[in-house]
Design an enzyme around this catalytic site. Structure first.
Site, PDB file in Angstrom:
ATOM      1  N   ARG A 253     -12.394 -31.731 -28.155  1.00 36.22           N
ATOM      2  CA  ARG A 253     -12.795 -31.909 -29.323  1.00 36.22           C
ATOM      3  C   ARG A 253     -13.657 -30.789 -29.744  1.00 36.22           C
ATOM      4  NH1 ARG A 253     -17.397 -34.584 -30.244  1.00 36.22           N
ATOM      5  NH2 ARG A 253     -17.555 -36.116 -28.562  1.00 36.22           N
ATOM      6  N   HIS A 257     -18.028 -35.930 -32.583  1.00 35.07           N
ATOM      7  CA  HIS A 257     -17.150 -36.931 -32.526  1.00 35.07           C
ATOM      8  C   HIS A 257     -16.671 -37.544 -33.836  1.00 35.07           C
ATOM      9  CE1 HIS A 257     -15.876 -41.013 -31.066  1.00 35.07           C
ATOM     10  NE2 HIS A 257     -16.660 -41.461 -32.148  1.00 35.07           N
ATOM     11  N   TYR A 266     -25.842 -33.158 -27.053  1.00 26.83           N
ATOM     12  CA  TYR A 266     -25.491 -33.580 -25.766  1.00 26.83           C
ATOM     13  C   TYR A 266     -24.738 -32.722 -24.968  1.00 26.83           C
ATOM     14  CZ  TYR A 266     -21.399 -35.505 -28.791  1.00 26.83           C
ATOM     15  OH  TYR A 266     -20.481 -35.450 -29.708  1.00 26.83           O
TER      16      TYR A 266
HETATM   17  C1  LIG Z   1     -14.089 -51.724 -28.279  1.00 25.95           C
HETATM   18  C2  LIG Z   1     -15.143 -50.702 -28.961  1.00 25.95           C
HETATM   19  N1  LIG Z   1     -16.204 -50.603 -28.150  1.00 25.95           N
HETATM   20  C3  LIG Z   1     -16.917 -49.453 -28.787  1.00 25.95           C
HETATM   21  C4  LIG Z   1     -16.682 -48.828 -29.764  1.00 25.95           C
HETATM   22  C5  LIG Z   1     -17.412 -47.499 -30.327  1.00 25.95           C
HETATM   23  N2  LIG Z   1     -16.728 -46.492 -30.148  1.00 25.95           N
HETATM   24  C6  LIG Z   1     -16.134 -45.844 -31.121  1.00 25.95           C
HETATM   25  S1  LIG Z   1     -15.564 -44.268 -30.686  1.00 25.95           S
HETATM   26  C7  LIG Z   1     -16.076 -44.418 -29.120  1.00 25.95           C
HETATM   27  C8  LIG Z   1     -15.774 -43.263 -28.031  1.00 25.95           C
HETATM   28  C9  LIG Z   1     -14.319 -43.399 -27.669  1.00 25.95           C
HETATM   29  O1  LIG Z   1     -13.882 -42.067 -27.199  1.00 25.95           O
HETATM   30  P1  LIG Z   1     -12.489 -41.793 -26.424  1.00 25.95           P
HETATM   31  O2  LIG Z   1     -11.779 -43.003 -26.288  1.00 25.95           O
HETATM   32  O3  LIG Z   1     -12.527 -40.790 -25.473  1.00 25.95           O
HETATM   33  O4  LIG Z   1     -11.987 -41.198 -27.766  1.00 25.95           O
HETATM   34  P2  LIG Z   1     -12.252 -39.988 -28.693  1.00 25.95           P
HETATM   35  O5  LIG Z   1     -13.137 -40.309 -29.635  1.00 25.95           O
HETATM   36  O6  LIG Z   1     -12.809 -39.143 -27.847  1.00 25.95           O
HETATM   37  O7  LIG Z   1     -10.962 -39.532 -29.551  1.00 25.95           O
HETATM   38  C10 LIG Z   1     -16.733 -45.686 -28.929  1.00 25.95           C
HETATM   39  C11 LIG Z   1     -17.366 -46.070 -27.671  1.00 25.95           C
HETATM   40  C12 LIG Z   1     -15.369 -49.141 -30.340  1.00 25.95           C
HETATM   41  N3  LIG Z   1     -14.835 -48.317 -31.439  1.00 25.95           N
HETATM   42  N4  LIG Z   1     -14.486 -50.027 -29.961  1.00 25.95           N
END
Ligand SMILES: Cc1ncc(C[n+]2csc(CCOP(=O)(O)OP(=O)(O)O)c2C)c(N)n1
Length: 356
Positions: A253, A257, A266
């Site tokens: 990315r 985020h 970070y």
């Molecule tokens: C069940 C749940 N827990 C926590 C969150 C908060 N949250 C939003 S994005 C994220 C990180 C996701 O990372 P990844 O799966 O690597 O996807 P990326 O955003 O990097 O595409 C979190 C923990 C959420 N949306 N849903």
């Protein structure tokens, strides 16, 4: 300890200098030029969406800059009858499957039209609950299997999603039921501020396939040629009843985020620089230029066309904002309960009093 890198070597066809290190496979030079044109438009859109949030025009937005090749490659082999089950970052993939780009803006505004997937387009609305869509993907694929439809389903998710229970349940269900599904992980290295090294102790996500008795693959997610060819092979195989599969597309990315965080807090600038050099757009551009298929004039035209398309999307978006706030109460119940009807009436009176 298992050496995931050895078991799942990175599949690559176009290296970071834009040199072919494999075959074009099912793709042609014409396909790649079209892909690059679309990628450039998607990058223009993504950067504009970021600015729109800063201007207060939209709410929180999750950029996909850097992940264009992975997302476009993930759906490159799908046809009209196949399904895509995406997350909140997968606007490039959804767009290619026929979801209008303004949906990315609707999503950031909580606009009710975000769920209006155009009729006949086999795409689920973007999922924000991490990994929940992996189970939905299994459900969709299982349904198509029970109906003997012979279609492929692709479910997309991030590296962080593979730490969730839902992902493991989905992998287990999918393998036991032998559903025609491709689990497509966009390993962009970060789950918000948590790096992959703090998510898991294994070297690769691909090796997680072993535990579920399915085949896994690790592909350079910034190499459209590699991803698209792999997905052509795997979607043909799942339609043929050989699935499910797990694909780890190794990407990055390039931005934050979401518009709500600052990656400078970070992650190291050196790491970002390394991945800027692996930018999927630069890579494809280098190849096209090397083949004499892309000129500065064409790039300029692509940019002005992209800008014009973004303006059109914005016009549609602005028009769609002209709706009554009372839509909040629509499409929830067929028979509206008395309590909700009374809330609606109170809200309506208040809107009349103070304006929408
Ligand atoms: C069940 C749940 N827990 C926590 C969150 C908060 N949250 C939003 S994005 C994220 C990180 C996701 O990372 P990844 O799966 O690597 O996807 P990326 O955003 O990097 O595409 C979190 C923990 C959420 N949306 N849903």
């Amino acid at each position: 300890m298992t050496d995931g890198n050895e078991m799942f070597p990175l599949i690559q066809r176009l290296d970071q200098d834009g040199k072919l290190v494999g075959e074009l496979g099912v793709l042609t030079a014409k396909d790649l030029k079209e892909t690059y044109t679309t990628m450039r438009f998607l990058r223009t859109f993504d950067e504009r969406a970021w600015n729109l949030q800063r201007q207060g025009v939209i709410g929180t937005y999750a950029p996909f800059k850097g992940q264009e090749a992975a997302q476009m490659g993930a759906v490159a082999a799908l046809d009209d009858r196949d399904w895509l089950v995406p997350t909140y970052r997968d606007w490039a993939a959804s767009y290619l499957r026929g979801v209008p780009m303004e949906h990315a803006l609707f999503f950031s505004k909580g606009h009710p039209s975000l769920g209006d997937i155009p009729a006949g387009k086999q795409v689920l609305p973007a999922q924000v609950v991490i990994a929940a869509q992996t189970l939905h993907g299994v459900g969709v694929a299982w349904a198509t299997k029970l109906r003997h439809e012979g279609v492929a389903t692709v479910v997309t998710f991030g590296d962080g999603a593979t730490s969730q229970g839902d992902f493991h349940e989905a992998m287990n269900f999918a393998s036991v039921l032998e559903v025609p599904l491709i689990f497509f992980c966009e390993n962009n290295q970060w789950a918000i501020s948590v790096p992959l090294s703090r998510q898991m102790h294994a070297e690769t996500i691909a090796q997680r396939s072993v535990a579920y008795g399915i085949e896994g693959f690790r592909v350079d997610g910034n190499d459209y040629v590699a991803v698209a060819n792999l997905m052509h092979e795997l979607s043909a195989r799942v339609r043929n009843g050989e699935g499910p599969f797990l694909v780890e597309a190794v990407t990055y990315r390039l931005g934050a985020h979401t518009t709500a965080d600052d990656p400078g807090k970070y992650r190291a600038v050196e790491e970002e620089d390394l991945w800027i050099r692996r930018d999927p757009l630069t890579r494809l551009e280098k190849w096209l230029r090397g083949e004499g298929l892309l000129s500065d004039e064409e790039l300029a035209t692509m940019d002005s066309d992209s800008e014009a398309k973004v303006e059109e999307i914005l016009a549609t978006f602005r028009e769609a904002l002209e709706i009554s706030p009372l839509v909040l109460f629509d499409n929830v119940y067929a028979d509206v309960p008395a309590g909700l009807a009374s809330q609606r009436a109170q809200f309506e009176a208040r809107v009349k009093e103070v304006g929408a």
